[in-house]
Design a protein around this motif. Sequence first.
Motif, PDB file in Angstrom:
ATOM      1  N   TRP A  38     -80.972  26.611  55.298  1.00 43.41           N
ATOM      2  CA  TRP A  38     -82.196  25.704  55.014  1.00 43.41           C
ATOM      3  C   TRP A  38     -82.362  25.000  56.225  1.00 43.41           C
ATOM      4  O   TRP A  38     -81.393  24.347  56.961  1.00 43.41           O
ATOM      5  CB  TRP A  38     -81.920  24.937  54.001  1.00 43.41           C
ATOM      6  CG  TRP A  38     -81.810  25.999  52.678  1.00 43.41           C
ATOM      7  CD1 TRP A  38     -80.671  26.529  52.191  1.00 43.41           C
ATOM      8  CD2 TRP A  38     -83.046  26.311  51.807  1.00 43.41           C
ATOM      9  NE1 TRP A  38     -81.044  27.112  51.141  1.00 43.41           N
ATOM     10  CE2 TRP A  38     -82.553  26.947  50.800  1.00 43.41           C
ATOM     11  CE3 TRP A  38     -84.343  25.951  51.881  1.00 43.41           C
ATOM     12  CZ2 TRP A  38     -83.122  27.661  49.850  1.00 43.41           C
ATOM     13  CZ3 TRP A  38     -85.131  26.642  51.111  1.00 43.41           C
ATOM     14  CH2 TRP A  38     -84.761  27.165  50.105  1.00 43.41           C
ATOM     15  N   ARG A  39     -83.520  24.602  56.794  1.00 42.61           N
ATOM     16  CA  ARG A  39     -83.779  23.688  57.719  1.00 42.61           C
ATOM     17  C   ARG A  39     -84.663  22.580  56.969  1.00 42.61           C
ATOM     18  O   ARG A  39     -85.722  22.803  56.399  1.00 42.61           O
ATOM     19  CB  ARG A  39     -84.511  24.299  58.868  1.00 42.61           C
ATOM     20  CG  ARG A  39     -85.104  23.300  60.091  1.00 42.61           C
ATOM     21  CD  ARG A  39     -85.910  23.842  60.891  1.00 42.61           C
ATOM     22  NE  ARG A  39     -86.554  22.890  61.735  1.00 42.61           N
ATOM     23  CZ  ARG A  39     -85.991  22.532  63.103  1.00 42.61           C
ATOM     24  NH1 ARG A  39     -85.196  23.088  63.615  1.00 42.61           N
ATOM     25  NH2 ARG A  39     -86.798  21.507  63.654  1.00 42.61           N
ATOM     26  N   PHE A  40     -84.164  21.257  57.121  1.00 41.32           N
ATOM     27  CA  PHE A  40     -85.004  20.176  56.784  1.00 41.32           C
ATOM     28  C   PHE A  40     -85.444  19.092  57.835  1.00 41.32           C
ATOM     29  O   PHE A  40     -84.555  18.899  58.762  1.00 41.32           O
ATOM     30  CB  PHE A  40     -84.194  19.102  55.706  1.00 41.32           C
ATOM     31  CG  PHE A  40     -83.529  20.181  54.461  1.00 41.32           C
ATOM     32  CD1 PHE A  40     -84.190  19.941  53.178  1.00 41.32           C
ATOM     33  CD2 PHE A  40     -82.311  20.952  54.461  1.00 41.32           C
ATOM     34  CE1 PHE A  40     -83.633  20.978  52.210  1.00 41.32           C
ATOM     35  CE2 PHE A  40     -81.833  21.548  53.377  1.00 41.32           C
ATOM     36  CZ  PHE A  40     -82.495  21.455  52.326  1.00 41.32           C
ATOM     37  N   LEU A  58     -81.467  13.490  51.421  1.00 40.21           N
ATOM     38  CA  LEU A  58     -81.787  13.204  52.868  1.00 40.21           C
ATOM     39  C   LEU A  58     -83.019  12.269  53.150  1.00 40.21           C
ATOM     40  O   LEU A  58     -83.006  11.819  54.310  1.00 40.21           O
ATOM     41  CB  LEU A  58     -82.110  14.678  53.250  1.00 40.21           C
ATOM     42  CG  LEU A  58     -81.042  15.755  53.214  1.00 40.21           C
ATOM     43  CD1 LEU A  58     -81.515  17.310  53.858  1.00 40.21           C
ATOM     44  CD2 LEU A  58     -79.659  15.303  54.110  1.00 40.21           C
ATOM     45  N   THR A  59     -83.556  12.204  52.064  1.00 41.04           N
ATOM     46  CA  THR A  59     -84.831  11.231  52.294  1.00 41.04           C
ATOM     47  C   THR A  59     -84.981  10.173  51.692  1.00 41.04           C
ATOM     48  O   THR A  59     -84.419   9.887  50.396  1.00 41.04           O
ATOM     49  CB  THR A  59     -86.295  11.958  51.919  1.00 41.04           C
ATOM     50  OG1 THR A  59     -86.063  13.384  52.410  1.00 41.04           O
ATOM     51  CG2 THR A  59     -87.307  11.389  52.446  1.00 41.04           C
ATOM     52  N   ASP A  60     -85.487   9.064  52.176  1.00 40.02           N
ATOM     53  CA  ASP A  60     -85.820   7.411  51.354  1.00 40.02           C
ATOM     54  C   ASP A  60     -87.017   7.631  51.044  1.00 40.02           C
ATOM     55  O   ASP A  60     -87.960   7.673  51.793  1.00 40.02           O
ATOM     56  CB  ASP A  60     -85.683   6.570  52.217  1.00 40.02           C
ATOM     57  CG  ASP A  60     -85.680   5.364  51.520  1.00 40.02           C
ATOM     58  OD1 ASP A  60     -84.589   4.491  51.531  1.00 40.02           O
ATOM     59  OD2 ASP A  60     -86.685   4.906  50.994  1.00 40.02           O
ATOM     60  N   ALA A  61     -87.299   7.887  49.645  1.00 38.71           N
ATOM     61  CA  ALA A  61     -88.583   7.883  49.036  1.00 38.71           C
ATOM     62  C   ALA A  61     -89.738   7.117  49.326  1.00 38.71           C
ATOM     63  O   ALA A  61     -90.573   7.183  49.418  1.00 38.71           O
ATOM     64  CB  ALA A  61     -88.455   8.243  47.480  1.00 38.71           C
ATOM     65  N   VAL A  62     -89.269   5.845  49.714  1.00 35.50           N
ATOM     66  CA  VAL A  62     -89.991   4.841  49.916  1.00 35.50           C
ATOM     67  C   VAL A  62     -90.810   4.927  51.492  1.00 35.50           C
ATOM     68  O   VAL A  62     -91.906   5.000  51.508  1.00 35.50           O
ATOM     69  CB  VAL A  62     -89.616   3.424  49.851  1.00 35.50           C
ATOM     70  CG1 VAL A  62     -90.702   2.236  50.223  1.00 35.50           C
ATOM     71  CG2 VAL A  62     -89.187   3.237  48.551  1.00 35.50           C
ATOM     72  N   GLN A 112     -90.809  10.982  54.534  1.00 34.22           N
ATOM     73  CA  GLN A 112     -91.070  12.063  53.838  1.00 34.22           C
ATOM     74  C   GLN A 112     -90.384  13.425  54.560  1.00 34.22           C
ATOM     75  O   GLN A 112     -89.815  13.135  55.615  1.00 34.22           O
ATOM     76  CB  GLN A 112     -92.478  12.370  53.907  1.00 34.22           C
ATOM     77  CG  GLN A 112     -93.065  12.110  55.417  1.00 34.22           C
ATOM     78  CD  GLN A 112     -94.279  12.110  55.413  1.00 34.22           C
ATOM     79  OE1 GLN A 112     -95.286  11.644  54.588  1.00 34.22           O
ATOM     80  NE2 GLN A 112     -94.997  11.910  56.761  1.00 34.22           N
ATOM     81  N   TYR A 113     -90.150  14.362  53.867  1.00 36.22           N
ATOM     82  CA  TYR A 113     -89.415  15.577  54.395  1.00 36.22           C
ATOM     83  C   TYR A 113     -90.122  16.824  54.282  1.00 36.22           C
ATOM     84  O   TYR A 113     -91.597  17.058  53.720  1.00 36.22           O
ATOM     85  CB  TYR A 113     -88.062  15.873  53.265  1.00 36.22           C
ATOM     86  CG  TYR A 113     -88.469  16.232  52.057  1.00 36.22           C
ATOM     87  CD1 TYR A 113     -88.468  15.310  51.071  1.00 36.22           C
ATOM     88  CD2 TYR A 113     -88.524  17.770  52.002  1.00 36.22           C
ATOM     89  CE1 TYR A 113     -88.841  15.936  49.872  1.00 36.22           C
ATOM     90  CE2 TYR A 113     -88.890  18.020  50.794  1.00 36.22           C
ATOM     91  CZ  TYR A 113     -88.683  17.158  49.524  1.00 36.22           C
ATOM     92  OH  TYR A 113     -89.117  17.499  48.311  1.00 36.22           O
ATOM     93  N   TYR A 114     -89.815  17.805  55.268  1.00 37.33           N
ATOM     94  CA  TYR A 114     -90.536  19.017  55.350  1.00 37.33           C
ATOM     95  C   TYR A 114     -89.507  20.069  55.287  1.00 37.33           C
ATOM     96  O   TYR A 114     -88.390  19.895  56.162  1.00 37.33           O
ATOM     97  CB  TYR A 114     -91.394  19.122  56.635  1.00 37.33           C
ATOM     98  CG  TYR A 114     -92.075  20.300  56.801  1.00 37.33           C
ATOM     99  CD1 TYR A 114     -93.381  20.270  56.172  1.00 37.33           C
ATOM    100  CD2 TYR A 114     -91.480  21.338  57.368  1.00 37.33           C
ATOM    101  CE1 TYR A 114     -93.972  21.530  56.535  1.00 37.33           C
ATOM    102  CE2 TYR A 114     -92.308  22.816  57.737  1.00 37.33           C
ATOM    103  CZ  TYR A 114     -93.602  22.778  57.084  1.00 37.33           C
ATOM    104  OH  TYR A 114     -94.276  23.798  57.294  1.00 37.33           O
TER     105      TYR A 114
END
Lengths: 310, 961
Positions: free
Chosen positions: B4-6, B62-66, B69-71
């Motif tokens: 997986w790549r994030f 992995l992401t801070d929701a505030v 953003q991630y892909y």
Amino acid sequence: MLSKKPGRRLSTGNKSVILYGGKSKGLRKGFFGSTMIKKVKAIVLRAAGINCDLETQFALELADAKAERIHINRLIENKAMLSEYQILVFPGGFSYGDDVAAGKIMANQVVNHLIEAVRKFIDDGKLVLGFCNGFQVLVKAGLLPGSDSDVQPAAPGAAAATQNDEKDLTITYNDSGKYEDRWVYLQSQKTKSVFIEPDRQIYLPVAHGEGKIVVRNAEMLEKLKQNNLIAFKYVDERGQEGPFPINPNGSIESIAGLVDATGRVMGMMPHPERFVRLTQHPRWTRLKDKTEADGMIIFNNAVKYVKEHF
Amino acid sequence: MKQWRFEVFNKPEFADVHGNGVLESIREVGIGGIEAVQSARVFLIEAEFDTDFAHRVAKEILTDAVCEQYYIGRSKPPAGLAKATLIEVHLKSGVTDPVAESVVKAIADIGQKADNVRTARKYLLLGELNTRQIETIAKKVLANDCIEDVVIGNEAEPPAPHLKPYQLKIVHLPIRELTDEQLVALSGEKDLFLNLIEMQTIQNYFRKADRDPTDIELESLAQTWSEHCVHKTMKSSVDMTIDGKNIHYNNLLKETVFKATKQLNKPWCISVFEDNAGVVEFDEESAVCFKVETHNHPSALDPYGGAATGIGGVIRDPMGTGLGARPIANTDIFCFGEPDTKLEDIPKGVLHPRRIMKGVVSGVRDYGNRMGIPTINGAVYFDNRYMANPLVFCGNIGIMDKNKCFKHPQTGSLIIVVGGRTGRDGIHGATFSSGQMTHEHETIFSHAVQIGNAITEKKTLDCLLEANKAGLYEAITDCGAGGLSSAVGEMGAELGAEVELEKVPLKYTGLNYTEIWISEAQERMVIAVRPENLESIMKIFADENVEATVIGKFTDDKKLKLRYDDQSVGELDMEFLHNGVPKYSRKATWKSTDFVEPNLPQKDNYTEDLLKILSSYNVASKEWIIRQYDHEVQGASVIKPLTGITNDGPSDAAVIRPKYTSDRGLAVSCGMNPLYGDIDPYWMALAGIDEAIRNIVCVGGRFDRIALLDNFCWGNCARPETLGQLVLASQACFDGAIAYGAPFISGKDSLNNEFECEDGSRIAIPPTLLISAMSPVGDINKCVTMDVKKPANILFVVGLTKNELGGSHYYKIHNQVGANVPKVDLETGPKIAAKISEAVEKGLVASCHDCSEGGLAVALAEMAFAGGYGIEADLRGLPKSADCLRNDVQLFSESNSRFIVEVEMANFDAFAKLFLNLPFGQVGKVIAARKLVIKSYDGRAIVDAELDALKKAWQKTFDWK
């Protein structure tokens, strides 16, 4: 808010407990069958990379609590042990290296293993504090500023949702882009905080690289104000908000700390445990007549609250 | 296995702090035309989970929701960006990746297993760039060749490191028949850094043993005999010629630095020059230990990683002293090239001084702060001869029970390695650091760079302190230079040891037995444990997720036996390993230098000169660095590095209160004056000692309990004139220690700090001696700081000002060196320091500051702007020598053993009485007006400046973002 009343199974605040608190044996009486505690017990939660646990323990002990440093692994193994304590402190440090983001990995651990136990602790009328990294953990675990769902016991599996999708506030990198250690003035705001009275100015050090509070939108900010959840603001010596370095990280509305709706869960970026004696003040050699170390206000009030309510 | 790549990006409405920092650095290397840099964090995760779970990983970990953003997958740059360059930076395979380790843990916390995690950074550069500029950005700003790979454009990432398992193959090196030339060639080919005599000694040993050595045997000898480990030069016999006069030393170290300690024979010295750090008494129950190390060569190649592992490594010294100390303070002293050096003036293979400085500071910051150890004292010096050989001194102080200052490994005890895993990182570090650098070192020795993970060290420390308290081990040492080879070899020197190398836990497969043995992978400690305590101690480690593994045991045959999968791969006599290194005799010469005093024109007013000195690199405020270090963690700080009315004046020394329940403190300081060394290394060394001691007594440290540390950083001592400088400095250490009654308790040398440029020319560092000092403070409530406290208080100068501008900062701003290097009066100097300490102890001192770089004028200016009050001074009151007539000499001479002391009128008599038979004089008073006025003998103001102007000059140099 549907918050349960704080201290719902508390004694009626027998003043003698304060006078003898922690020193006298055989004080196990109290009104209406409630049990008055001999000594206030605090748990200072350790984890890999937590590094302010010793001085936090010392500060609590100066305030006449019995404080124990407990590794989070032990608490996960035996969540029931929380019932023996009245104060839970998330100390400062770099839990798990602050890898990914400050406090994130430890918050993930709390959310997935401890959230129900901690919520019960809060619902029981007990106190939770987080300083610096501990504050970051409380925010990232969704315990601060707390959401409307806080008053409901968390359903199993609901943990993930509270941590993320619903979160409207976080703590991120300082505007300066780097870690900094400096002293700041703080003004306590009008809240239900049991740890400090409103409108008091105190002086404490900050030491962090990720202390900037940001919100998702204007509604969130409004909610913080409306519900009196802002515990401290960064100000100058005259009590005025201002730019860096008065506000050391660029935090929105100069917010330095938050408290939940109960007033019993508080987190802050500054380190009260680093100013518990006068010689820790950066200018103590110039201020020989000062008598109180500001950080102790928070610890003394915490212990006093427990003595009065348990 | 699915990979997986994030990718994690900042939301556009939140500032990209990291990207902005990169943009600034790109502009710093002189590339304009870039409008913005967008950064993203990349995670490559090999795991069997499904898409839903992948989104959980992205959202919850992995992401801070505030603000982010991630892909999932590889995102494409937004359409319509014509001038955009994508660059990805990946860690080279095998390089420690702490974030990846934490992500594995976090994924486990939400219920799945990740087999492999790697992290990377992705940058989108917006702006017009040519290929050469892109390459410069990649190499000079974004990545470090030693540890990172760069992928330019939107290509595939580097493959995951799936290494082949190792198949045992024992390698024998036939050396018995080699000629001398072949021996030298073999040493070079294998990077052993052993010279001919050493190779011959080894050859003879194996001829007697009637066999050829294996590779691991030869490597063990090379590690143990390296300059880094045994200090061959400092221990050699030396024939010294000083201006034609001959002196002989049988063992330079033993007859100078050691000898002073032995002769002083202080009862409060507990363990000196024996263990990983020098140990002295702190109070009835406790001892403190102090060690300062250098990590110069690695920091030249990878400033961030080199400095981080420098501080990480020196912290393990107190952790591995006696039965282990609890680290309570860090110190750091750096020497760099000048930050404004032009890019074209940087030799090939050398990083820009500004990049080195920023990297080194970040490295010390990130490791020290994560360990939760306050960095309380330091200094920074600049000279372009440090450009290719930056010096990074890192120190650590620990506290321990007095009855736990010694180790007692026994036959039959188990050898356990605790903490980090072993990888290929840092192989040949000990030998590499003992050689000189060349423009090719970047590529050849990239494996010598080590990457640290502070949290591994911190949790290892937590457990070891617990195990120590429970008395569960009987010896401990750190895996530093030479790795397990040195740690096990030293601990078992008197006993003998057997090690089963296949048991050592590895970061990845594929390491051969020799690599395992000599790897300098970080965060590893070795302990000796009785078999009956094994279960209890292993539980302590397991409880907090710290890896600990039994890898062998101590024997009684005085042999080092190394095995892999039950086969012997090496066997050496401990005696030969530790005492077989041949003794050297060397030649040293010293010829007095022929510098002359310049005759600078005299002026009516020296305010401009003062402002210039205040702004000069060595004197200017280091607040930019200091604030990045946590100097208050552990809640023990009493005198912080910055002090005064706005918390930004320069403290002389730091004071901490190591035990919460006691008012006893510990003062920590340093002294160093590389500028004097060009004129005379003897006086340079004494000036360093005097300065470190001055700083201690200024804040209230006891004069009668000062312990010193030496760190020599020198050029190539095979040259008799370079060794001659070292001999002079060593002799000065002896003379200074005896005169001040201050023993050396630990020390270290780093020689061969030279750089061979592409054209064959060489750059050697100036001879550099760092003196570190510590001393107890009887009662911290009596400590004083250097900021003036109150108008109308009297200012005294104690100590004689002489005509000593040689190597001064006044001459430096006028591009002169001069000849009159400051000397130390070994009669009067100690008396003055003792009296200052007494005056502070008696409460007679309101503030106290020593005169050092920039002399009297700079010291007065610093005291004034730190205190927020002005000073009016009159040089008629200055105690001075007969040849000290000129105003500039009186203002800027850097004569040693001088203090400026602020005294309240009420204490005037008591103070004056204390100093009756010593040179002192009243030079002025504190005034309410915010200005500094210094008047000469005829009453004219020769310095007249507003405090704000002085402070601004002092602060602007490093007013960096």
